[in-house]
Design an enzyme around this catalytic site. Structure first.
Site, PDB file in Angstrom:
ATOM      1  CG  HIS A 144      -0.388   0.385   2.494  1.00 48.03           C
ATOM      2  ND1 HIS A 144       0.022  -0.521   3.440  1.00 48.03           N
ATOM      3  CD2 HIS A 144      -0.135   1.608   3.023  1.00 48.03           C
ATOM      4  CE1 HIS A 144       0.493   0.113   4.497  1.00 48.03           C
ATOM      5  NE2 HIS A 144       0.414   1.417   4.281  1.00 48.03           N
ATOM      6  CG  ASP A 156      -0.079  -3.824   2.834  1.00 42.46           C
ATOM      7  OD1 ASP A 156       0.379  -3.317   1.794  1.00 42.46           O
ATOM      8  OD2 ASP A 156      -0.229  -3.194   3.894  1.00 42.46           O
TER       9      ASP A 156
END
Length: 755
Positions: free
Chosen positions: A567, A610
């Protein structure tokens, strides 16, 4: 022939069945003396050795299949610390793990050491306050060790012990019956054998990670009695539970009826001492002569490990002792109240760790007639010749049974030289390498160095054999004639690159996860400000925009690779949008040790995860300020309550410490707990992990994303998590969530190899 065949089959069945009495834990190891060591072709052979052991009561054994090495031990996971060691399996006798009794409990081998009324048991070999008529010598097969409850004489009331109360010679103990499948309160003390959940799911073994990955590892939680696949309550649920063998049901509670008898009386921690005072937990810290006691974890002013490891109350029967802070080493404790105590210090492991970090030799004080073991923490690597004791020349113990040790032979053809201390003068540097005289003649990117006396392809006049005759500039080897903080360098044969650094390893051995500057390891907080010691987390990188503004963290895992959160890379898919800064302590990045690298490739993790890899445009120069963290073992699950650390330059919410690298330490929280309604209510996935304090106040925050969560193990920091997300920062009951790196080890290694 048929008769012989039948006999053979029966013998084979009995031989294999010997392991049924043991519980196996892979990758576990106990360091314990005394011990016996044997060669055993099979694990069954080793079990037989344990069963026949005469030197001590064998409660477990270690077996190394590749080496066919068998070690029998008097210890198990309930009495001694379990360490992790690959390729070794620990087998523990089940009878010594059970905390319930059969019949009148003559075979009880548990560790309960309090009577029904809460009195502390006297040691069986002790003579105070009661002189016993039943001792380990009179009943050698009754396992009368320590002060555990036992039934050596067949008492119909069950296991008992002599007490430390002068007014009560002996009393029975309150031991649960193994056939009594019931629980008191919430079942945290349940030790029964139910292994099926309320809806009929079969329980998964606690020492297994399939099909459910979890952090309730028996070797890490010996006080929770996570045996076989029995229902247990290690975390305060309303009733015992277990992970299930069904992929569709992670865990479920078990139906265990409540006991009809009254629960045992809870005895509070004593602030005065009964008998020998093993349960004393008061706060007295002054001796009878008025001296203040030294902290047990301290090495000042008394640094002698041999003294620190001594039992606080010798066998002379005198009052309790403590270590004191002035001229005396031991002094009697002045304890008010009706009883006195033997004060117990911290474990040997704490002192061992402190002294190892100081590079000192460790000496354990062992029982009488035992051999002292000394650990020399530095330099004794593998089987290389060394000179740790100032002999006239390096030497080693030999593999010849007839020759214990011998000096080493260093002929002129070996090409290896030694310094006066007997250590290798390898192709390595000390400090910034100003004294480096090794043979390396390639830059960090693999370009051949230009000779220092040559002016082709690059003209130069500052550094030549004539200007610096004592700097070793005779050829084209990497050198550091100007004392550059980043280490040796050279002019290159690349017309487009006048000079570059060389990749020279540090002579002390730069190893992943072992920083040259020891971290504070404080349990402060990032939000709130615990400023780290400069360069104590040398794998921490700053991920920045092209305009050099910090916005995320990351972890160096290889000279040319950084691990971060996916992210963090949402602003652009282009590698040219990012810069990586290494070797800094301040966010301003003004240190001379700073290294800047561009990103040449971005590799994001599997969909829905992530995690991401960043390839540097050229390798980082590894030194004591820039060093990788270690990757974990594939699929390793960090046990609940393990101490881990997060670092970063992120948001401090106005509480100070801005601009400096900060750190915080907090425990890992098992996913089962973290996913409960009171915490994150099912949001945490299997490839993620939780860490934080239940009360809040300690957390990572904005700007820390992508940074490392490292856990300390075996004198090394291992990268277990990538800072990912959380519900706010440092909120109570809302721990931080981290991508679990062990789930991506294969992906990381494959991606690095293919790119």
């Amino acid at each position: 022939m048929e008769i012989h065949k039948a006999v053979l089959l029966v013998g084979l069945f009995l031989f294999t069945d010997v392991l049924e009495a043991y519980m196996k834990t892979d990758g576990a190891w106990i360091v314990k003396l005394p011990k016996s060591q044997y060669t055993a072709k099979t694990v069954e052979d080793c079990a037989v050795k344990c069963n026949k052991e005469t030197f001590f009561t064998c409660r477990s054994f270690l077996y190394h299949e590749k080496d066919q090495d068998c070690v029998t031990l008097p210890a198990n996971s309930k009495t001694d610390l379990i360490l992790r060691r690959m390729s070794v399996a620990l087998y523990e006798k089940k009878e010594y793990l059970l905390e319930c009794m059969n019949g009148i409990g003559m075979d009880y081998r548990g560790t309960k050491s309090k009577t029904k009324s809460g009195k502390i048991c006297q040691r069986w070999e002790g003579t105070f306050p009661h002189v016993p008529n039943i001792t380990p010598k009179t009943h050698p097969k009754a396992d009368l060790e320590s002060n555990f409850c036992r039934n050596p004489d067949g008492d119909q009331g069950g296991p008992w012990c002599y007490t430390t109360d002068p007014g009560k010679r002996w009393e029975n103990c309150d031991i649960q019956d193994c056939t009594e499948e019931c629980m008191q309160c919430s079942g945290e003390n349940y030790r029964g054998k139910i292994s099926t959940t309320a809806n009929g799911f079969t329980c998964q073994r606690w020492d297994s990670q399939k099909p459910q990955n979890h952090g309730y590892i028996p070797s890490a939680l010996p006080d929770k009695y996570l045996e076989e696949n029995y229902c247990r309550n290690p975390d305060g649920e309303p009733k015992p539970w277990c992970f299930t063998t069904s992929p569709s049901k992670r865990w479920e509670s078990c139906n265990i009826p409540r006991c009809t008898t009254e629960p045992p009386t809870i005895v509070p921690e004593l602030t005065c001492a009964n008998g020998e005072g093993s349960s004393y937990r008061g706060t007295i810290a002054v001796t009878v002569s008025g001296k203040t006691c030294q902290e047990w974890s301290s090495q000042i002013p008394h640094k002698d490990a041999e003294v620190l490891f001594k039992v606080s109350n010798p066998t002379h029967g005198g009052p309790p002792l403590c270590q004191v802070t002035n001229q005396g080493v031991w002094d009697y404790l002045k304890i008010t109240g009706r009883c006195w105590s033997r004060v117990q210090g911290l474990t040997q492991l704490k002192n061992q760790r402190d002294r190892l970090l100081q590079g000192k030799t460790i000496t354990f004080v062992l029982p009488p007639n035992a051999t002292k073991i000394c650990f020399h923490p530095r330099g004794l690597d593998k089987n290389y010749c060394r000179n740790p004791d100032n002999e006239r020349s390096p030497w080693c113990y030999t593999t010849d049974p007839e020759t214990r040790w011998e000096y080493c032979s260093f002929g002129g053809s070996t090409g290896v030289t030694y310094n006066v201390l007997g250590f290798f003068l390898q192709d390595c540097k000390v400090g910034n390498g100003a004294s480096y005289q090794g043979p390396t003649s390639n830059t960090i990117t693999g370009v051949t160095c230009q000779a220092w006396s040559s002016m082709t392809p690059h003209q130069h006049a500052s550094f030549t054999p004539e200007t610096h005759p004592d700097k070793g500039l005779e050829s084209n080897q990497c050198r550091n004639p100007d004392n550059d903080v980043n280490g040796p360098w050279c002019y290159t044969t690349d017309r487009n690159k006048k000079w570059d650094y060389c990749q020279i390893p540090d002579c002390d051995g730069l190893k992943c996860g072992q920083p040259a500057v020891k971290p504070k390891r404080c349990f402060g907080r990032i939000v709130g400000g615990c400023i780290s010691k400069a360069h104590s987390w040398p794998w921490q990188i700053s991920l920045r925009t092209r305009s050099k503004i910090h916005f995320c963290g990351g972890t160096l895992i290889d000279a040319q690779w950084v691990l971060t959160a996916a992210h963090c890379l949402e602003r652009s898919e282009s590698p040219s949008a990012y810069k990586i800064v290494l070797g800094i302590h301040t966010e301003r990045a003004t240190e001379a040790s700073k290294q800047e690298r561009d990103v040449s490739k971005i590799i994001k993790g599997p969909a829905g995860t992530d995690i991401a890899l960043l390839k540097l445009d050229r390798p980082a120069l590894l030194n004591d300020k820039v060093m990788p963290a270690c990757l974990p073992e594939k699929d390793y699950i960090v046990p609940s309550n393990t101490e881990c650390y997060v670092t970063g330059w992120g948001e401090t919410q106005g509480t100070g410490g801005e601009g400096f690298l900060k750190e915080t330490g907090f425990p890992v929280i098992e996913n089962k707990v973290c996913n409960s309604a009171a915490f994150l209510n099912g949001r945490v996935k299997e490839h993620e992990m939780c860490a934080g304090n239940i009360g809040g106040g300690t957390d990572s925050c904005q700007g820390d994303s992508g940074g490392p969560l490292v856990c300390y193990s075996q004198n090394t920091f291992v990268l277990q998590g990538v800072t990912s997300w959380g519900l706010g920062c440092a909120n109570a009951m809302k721990p931080g969530v981290y991508t679990r790196v062990s789930k991506f080890v294969n992906w990381i290694e494959r991606s690095m190899k293919e790119n």
